[in-house]
Scaffold this active site. Structure first.
Site, PDB file in Angstrom:
ATOM      1  CE1 TYR A  67       7.863   0.935  -8.650  1.00 23.48           C
ATOM      2  CE2 TYR A  67       9.629   1.866  -8.675  1.00 23.48           C
ATOM      3  CZ  TYR A  67       8.780   1.706  -8.301  1.00 23.48           C
ATOM      4  OH  TYR A  67       8.383   2.698  -7.034  1.00 23.48           O
ATOM      5  NE  ARG A  70       9.111   6.533 -11.511  1.00 22.49           N
ATOM      6  CZ  ARG A  70       8.646   6.333  -9.772  1.00 22.49           C
ATOM      7  NH1 ARG A  70       8.211   5.016  -9.467  1.00 22.49           N
ATOM      8  NH2 ARG A  70      10.117   7.263  -9.493  1.00 22.49           N
ATOM      9  CB  VAL A 103      15.651   6.488  -7.758  1.00 18.28           C
ATOM     10  CG1 VAL A 103      14.618   6.177  -6.253  1.00 18.28           C
ATOM     11  CG2 VAL A 103      13.755   6.958  -8.812  1.00 18.28           C
ATOM     12  CG  ASP A 104      16.338  11.604 -11.243  1.00 21.11           C
ATOM     13  OD1 ASP A 104      15.471  12.290 -11.178  1.00 21.11           O
ATOM     14  OD2 ASP A 104      17.970  12.035 -10.823  1.00 21.11           O
ATOM     15  CG  HIS A 119      14.319   7.464  -0.578  1.00 22.71           C
ATOM     16  ND1 HIS A 119      13.263   8.577  -1.633  1.00 22.71           N
ATOM     17  CD2 HIS A 119      14.510   7.050   0.154  1.00 22.71           C
ATOM     18  CE1 HIS A 119      13.386   9.015  -0.253  1.00 22.71           C
ATOM     19  NE2 HIS A 119      14.122   7.802   0.467  1.00 22.71           N
ATOM     20  CB  CYS A 127      16.332 -11.473  -7.782  1.00 24.31           C
ATOM     21  SG  CYS A 127      15.425 -12.519  -7.003  1.00 24.31           S
ATOM     22  CB  CYS A 130      18.274 -14.412  -4.395  1.00 16.96           C
ATOM     23  SG  CYS A 130      19.310 -13.830  -6.093  1.00 16.96           S
ATOM     24  N   GLY A 187      13.668  21.215  -3.642  1.00 14.29           N
ATOM     25  CA  GLY A 187      13.015  20.425  -4.627  1.00 14.29           C
ATOM     26  C   GLY A 187      12.581  19.108  -4.139  1.00 14.29           C
TER      27      GLY A 187
HETATM   28  C1  BV8 Z   1      11.031   3.477   6.547  1.00 13.42           C
HETATM   29  C2  BV8 Z   1      11.803   5.835  -3.855  1.00 13.42           C
HETATM   30  C3  BV8 Z   1      11.200   2.353   8.197  1.00 13.42           C
HETATM   31  C4  BV8 Z   1      10.656   4.826  -5.189  1.00 13.42           C
HETATM   32  C5  BV8 Z   1      10.288   6.934  -2.461  1.00 13.42           C
HETATM   33  C6  BV8 Z   1       8.168   8.888  10.168  1.00 13.42           C
HETATM   34  C7  BV8 Z   1       6.897  10.080   9.995  1.00 13.42           C
HETATM   35  C8  BV8 Z   1       6.099   9.545   8.839  1.00 13.42           C
HETATM   36  C9  BV8 Z   1       6.741   8.687   8.234  1.00 13.42           C
HETATM   37  C10 BV8 Z   1       7.407   7.629   7.909  1.00 13.42           C
HETATM   38  C11 BV8 Z   1       7.907   7.782   9.498  1.00 13.42           C
HETATM   39  N1  BV8 Z   1       8.371   6.769   9.286  1.00 13.42           N
HETATM   40  C12 BV8 Z   1       8.724   6.249   7.814  1.00 13.42           C
HETATM   41  C13 BV8 Z   1       7.285   6.287   6.973  1.00 13.42           C
HETATM   42  C14 BV8 Z   1       6.436   5.947   6.347  1.00 13.42           C
HETATM   43  C15 BV8 Z   1       7.390   6.162   5.185  1.00 13.42           C
HETATM   44  C16 BV8 Z   1       6.707   7.733   4.722  1.00 13.42           C
HETATM   45  O1  BV8 Z   1       8.070   8.847   5.042  1.00 13.42           O
HETATM   46  N2  BV8 Z   1       5.427   8.326   4.561  1.00 13.42           N
HETATM   47  C17 BV8 Z   1       5.682   9.567   3.783  1.00 13.42           C
HETATM   48  C18 BV8 Z   1       4.093   9.393   2.983  1.00 13.42           C
HETATM   49  C19 BV8 Z   1       4.302  10.166   5.113  1.00 13.42           C
HETATM   50  N3  BV8 Z   1       8.361   5.681   4.768  1.00 13.42           N
HETATM   51  C20 BV8 Z   1       9.054   5.081   4.544  1.00 13.42           C
HETATM   52  O2  BV8 Z   1       8.315   3.906   4.607  1.00 13.42           O
HETATM   53  C21 BV8 Z   1      10.042   5.273   4.596  1.00 13.42           C
HETATM   54  N4  BV8 Z   1      10.732   3.508   4.953  1.00 13.42           N
HETATM   55  O3  BV8 Z   1      11.129   4.734   6.969  1.00 13.42           O
HETATM   56  O4  BV8 Z   1      11.062   2.738   7.024  1.00 13.42           O
HETATM   57  C22 BV8 Z   1      10.182   1.137   8.363  1.00 13.42           C
HETATM   58  C23 BV8 Z   1       9.143   1.018   8.173  1.00 13.42           C
HETATM   59  C24 BV8 Z   1       8.016   0.809   8.305  1.00 13.42           C
HETATM   60  C25 BV8 Z   1       7.286   1.435   9.244  1.00 13.42           C
HETATM   61  C26 BV8 Z   1       8.337   2.574   9.455  1.00 13.42           C
HETATM   62  C27 BV8 Z   1       9.461   2.962   9.416  1.00 13.42           C
HETATM   63  C28 BV8 Z   1      10.749   4.904   2.576  1.00 13.42           C
HETATM   64  C29 BV8 Z   1      11.064   6.052   2.355  1.00 13.42           C
HETATM   65  C30 BV8 Z   1      11.170   5.905   1.120  1.00 13.42           C
HETATM   66  C31 BV8 Z   1      10.072   6.028   0.166  1.00 13.42           C
HETATM   67  N5  BV8 Z   1      10.694   5.811  -1.666  1.00 13.42           N
HETATM   68  N6  BV8 Z   1      10.665   6.238  -3.617  1.00 13.42           N
HETATM   69  C32 BV8 Z   1      10.279   5.652  -6.406  1.00 13.42           C
HETATM   70  O5  BV8 Z   1      10.288   6.626  -6.074  1.00 13.42           O
HETATM   71  O6  BV8 Z   1       9.266   4.784  -6.742  1.00 13.42           O
HETATM   72  S1  BV8 Z   1       9.971   8.316  -1.739  1.00 13.42           S
HETATM   73  C33 BV8 Z   1       9.600   9.224  -3.185  1.00 13.42           C
HETATM   74  O7  BV8 Z   1       9.370  10.734  -2.133  1.00 13.42           O
HETATM   75  C34 BV8 Z   1      10.974   9.716  -3.861  1.00 13.42           C
HETATM   76  O8  BV8 Z   1      11.906   9.410  -3.979  1.00 13.42           O
HETATM   77  C35 BV8 Z   1      10.230  11.458  -3.622  1.00 13.42           C
HETATM   78  O9  BV8 Z   1      12.142  11.623  -3.886  1.00 13.42           O
HETATM   79  C36 BV8 Z   1      10.237  11.341  -2.025  1.00 13.42           C
HETATM   80  C37 BV8 Z   1      10.500  12.570  -1.556  1.00 13.42           C
HETATM   81  O10 BV8 Z   1       9.455  13.126  -2.317  1.00 13.42           O
HETATM   82  P1  BV8 Z   1       9.704  14.497  -2.657  1.00 13.42           P
HETATM   83  O11 BV8 Z   1      10.816  14.256  -3.628  1.00 13.42           O
HETATM   84  O12 BV8 Z   1       9.694  15.664  -2.091  1.00 13.42           O
HETATM   85  O13 BV8 Z   1       8.995  15.090  -4.706  1.00 13.42           O
HETATM   86  P2  BV8 Z   1       7.344  15.610  -4.026  1.00 13.42           P
HETATM   87  O14 BV8 Z   1       6.497  15.130  -5.293  1.00 13.42           O
HETATM   88  O15 BV8 Z   1       7.271  15.190  -2.541  1.00 13.42           O
HETATM   89  O16 BV8 Z   1       7.873  16.988  -3.821  1.00 13.42           O
HETATM   90  C38 BV8 Z   1       8.499  17.793  -4.886  1.00 13.42           C
HETATM   91  C39 BV8 Z   1       8.673  18.995  -3.905  1.00 13.42           C
HETATM   92  O17 BV8 Z   1       9.518  19.410  -5.482  1.00 13.42           O
HETATM   93  C40 BV8 Z   1       7.250  20.505  -4.499  1.00 13.42           C
HETATM   94  O18 BV8 Z   1       7.354  20.885  -3.003  1.00 13.42           O
HETATM   95  C41 BV8 Z   1       7.385  20.990  -5.008  1.00 13.42           C
HETATM   96  O19 BV8 Z   1       6.840  22.003  -5.017  1.00 13.42           O
HETATM   97  C42 BV8 Z   1       8.395  21.473  -5.885  1.00 13.42           C
HETATM   98  N7  BV8 Z   1       8.930  22.098  -7.249  1.00 13.42           N
HETATM   99  C43 BV8 Z   1       8.107  21.348  -8.394  1.00 13.42           C
HETATM  100  N8  BV8 Z   1       9.166  21.981  -9.220  1.00 13.42           N
HETATM  101  C44 BV8 Z   1      10.297  22.453  -9.252  1.00 13.42           C
HETATM  102  C45 BV8 Z   1      10.245  22.402  -7.195  1.00 13.42           C
HETATM  103  N9  BV8 Z   1      11.299  23.196  -6.667  1.00 13.42           N
HETATM  104  C46 BV8 Z   1      12.306  23.515  -7.159  1.00 13.42           C
HETATM  105  N10 BV8 Z   1      11.955  23.701  -8.638  1.00 13.42           N
HETATM  106  C47 BV8 Z   1      10.813  23.332  -9.740  1.00 13.42           C
HETATM  107  N11 BV8 Z   1      11.601  23.204 -11.007  1.00 13.42           N
HETATM  108 ZN    ZN Z   2      17.279 -14.261  -7.473  1.00 15.29          ZN
END
Ligand code: BV8
Ligand code: ZN
Length: 245
Positions: A67, A70, A103-104, A119, A127, A130, A187
């Protein structure tokens, strides 16, 4: 790019518009997307494996350093024309909601006023015990910095996989998706839930759904307009086509 005339007239008369953005909207600002392969020493890790509470539990220093790297890139990044086009949309559409998975903080840096961060934000640190926000910290490069108030280790204020999204932000985002006339998915690969469900909620509320993305995604078959290409080119072009400047 040619824009469909009916999309242009829909936007000219729209008063309620919701936009969901993902990492793709920041790609032209030089920030990696989640699906991009990581570079250098981070290439051996998948983001999904580092952005979890378990990874932080197992190796706090590794996750903290990922992090920190990043955060440095984010602090050095500038908004691109795609971000600025969304500011222009906010100024022209009476009820405009910008929901981001990113998150940027680049939407705020570009001048977007009402941004829903689903997100969290990588430039904020808190922390892990806490929850106290940390404005500054000493990092000796060995021990992950700890909280000023308890023994907890500091962590980025972002939502990790497996963690709940902030309730108020999610409720606001769902309400916007359910009440908008037009919904833009920009995006994002549309695979991370529950953010990915917002476009479907909009579709179910009979909104016009537009995808602006470099490539097709699982959402593409359900959208009314799929504008594939760079958001930094498509969005400014669309604003010009609708409002002339
Ligand atoms: C939760 C912060 C309750 C951290 C991030 C239901 C169904 C399936 C799975 C789940 C579900 N519910 C929960 C889940 C599990 C999980 C999940 O979804 N997993 C996925 C992988 C299947 N979700 C969670 O855990 C969420 N919590 O639901 O809590 C719960 C708890 C436990 C169990 C069940 C439920 C929390 C999700 C949040 C995670 N944190 N970010 C960090 O940044 O380090 S997510 C992370 O991915 C980023 O925020 C990012 O934004 C996000 C999504 O990715 P994208 O933004 O779409 O980026 P990506 O690279 O994938 O795509 C970019 C796109 O842009 C591409 O298509 C590309 O072609 C395009 N592109 C590229 N360049 C360009 C462009 N387009 C236009 N112009 C360009 N120039
Ligand atoms: Zn603390």
């Amino acid at each position: 790019m040619e824009y469909p005339p009916e999309l242009i007239s829909t936007l000219r008369s729209a008063s309620r518009l919701a936009v969901l953005t993902g990492a793709g909207v920041s790609q032209e600002s030089g920030l990696r997307t989640f699906r991009d392969a990581q570079a250098g020493l981070w290439s051996q890790y998948r983001p999904e494996d580092l952005a979890t509470p378990e990874a932080f539990q197992r190796d706090p220093r590794l996750v903290w350093d990922w992090y920190a790297m990043r955060r440095e890139k984010v602090n050095a990044a500038e908004p691109n024309p795609g971000h600025f086009a969304l500011v222009a949309l906010e100024q022209r559409i009476p009820h405009f909601t910008l929901i981001t998975q990113n998150v940027d903080g680049l939407h705020q840096k570009a001048g977007s006023l009402a941004v829903i961060e689903l997100h969290g934000n990588i430039t904020r640190v808190k922390c892990s015990l806490c929850g106290l926000a940390a404005g500054s910290w000493q990092d000796n490069g060995v021990q992950v910095p700890s909280c000023g108030c308890c023994a907890g280790l500091l962590r980025p204020d972002v939502v990790w996989f497996g963690e709940q999204l902030p309730r108020a932000e999610l409720e606001q985002a769902v309400a916007a998706a359910r009440s908008c006339q037009v919904f833009f998915s920009v995006g994002t690969s549309g695979v991370v839930h529950p953010a990915a469900a917002l476009a479907h909620a909009a579709k179910n509320n009979a909104a016009v759904v537009v995808e602006v993305n470099a490539e097709a995604t699982p959402l593409t078959p359900r959208v009314d307009y799929a504008l594939h290409g760079k958001s930094g080119e498509i969005l400014p072009g669309l604003v010009r086509a609708v409002w002339g400047e």
